[in-house]
Enzyme design. Structure first.
Site, mmCIF file in Angstrom:
data_model
loop_
_atom_site.group_PDB
_atom_site.id
_atom_site.type_symbol
_atom_site.label_atom_id
_atom_site.label_comp_id
_atom_site.label_asym_id
_atom_site.label_seq_id
_atom_site.Cartn_x
_atom_site.Cartn_y
_atom_site.Cartn_z
ATOM 1 C CG ASP A 175 20.099 -98.477 30.579
ATOM 2 O OD1 ASP A 175 19.266 -97.970 29.787
ATOM 3 O OD2 ASP A 175 21.219 -97.975 30.813
ATOM 4 C CG ASP B 205 20.691 -95.680 27.039
ATOM 5 O OD1 ASP B 205 20.232 -95.343 28.145
ATOM 6 O OD2 ASP B 205 21.798 -96.226 26.896
#
Length: 199
Positions: free
Chosen positions: A90, A65
């Site tokens: 996410d 991420d």
């Protein structure tokens, strides 16, 4: 709070980003692979009760991420599509983590904790949606006690330590996370209310 650690983590990931940039790897590929790794790890390890190894594997993939952002800056390919994809995936990763824990609690007969984990999942989604919706309306909503990074840290540390045999850490972590997530959702709703309703 964890934003303070981002520069240090970025420095660690920069050499990896350079290597990937030289090979022409797209940041969006890193985003997708990271989410796939998180989801697969959570849904494989957690329902089997392997909380330590599940948390370790998830943490490795969560770093993607940050890596996708580092890579995007290096190759100059940051885009609206990339930002949308990252935010959307996410939510997929978060859902997989809490779903894995819910399956674990259901298998062990801990229905109350399964409910708390479900609440954490829903409250976390509300926190994220409140910010996205506010920003879509041209407002600011960058407030809150428990943003995504904090929520991930709490659940992964609590699950991992529980997997190592630390007693009560996972229930305590989940209850605290549930309270913090609900509080953060309230903070964001109130913040938007103050911007939109004359006093």
């Amino acid at each position: 709070m964890l934003k303070l650690l981002r520069p240090a983590v970025t420095r660690v990931l920069t050499p990896i980003g350079r290597a990937l940039a030289r090979r022409g790897v797209s940041p969006n590929v890193i985003t997708a692979l990271g989410t796939l790794g998180v989801a697969a790890s959570a849904l494989f390890f957690y329902p089997r009760g392997e909380l330590w190894w599940g948390s370790v594997a998830i943490t490795v993939f969560v770093l993607a991420d940050l890596l996708d952002g580092v890579l995007a800056r290096m190759v100059g390919s940051g885009s609206t599509w990339g930002a949308f994809l990252d935010s959307t995936l996410d939510r997929v990763g978060d859902a997989a983590i809490f779903s894995g824990l819910i399956l674990y609690f259901m298998a062990t007969g801990e229905r109350v904790l399964a409910g708390v984990a479900l609440f954490c999942l829903v409250a976390g989604a509300v926190v994220s949606y409140a910010k996205a919706r506010a920003e879509g309306l041209g407002l600011t909503c960058d407030v809150g006690l428990a943003e995504r990074s904090e929520r991930l840290l709490v659940v992964l540390v609590a699950a991992g330590l529980s997997g190592l045999g630390v007693p009560y850490i996972l229930p305590v972590g989940l209850w605290l996370l549930a309270a913090a997530s609900a509080f953060t959702a309230g903070q964001r709703i109130l913040h938007v209310y103050r911007q939109t309703v004359p006093t």
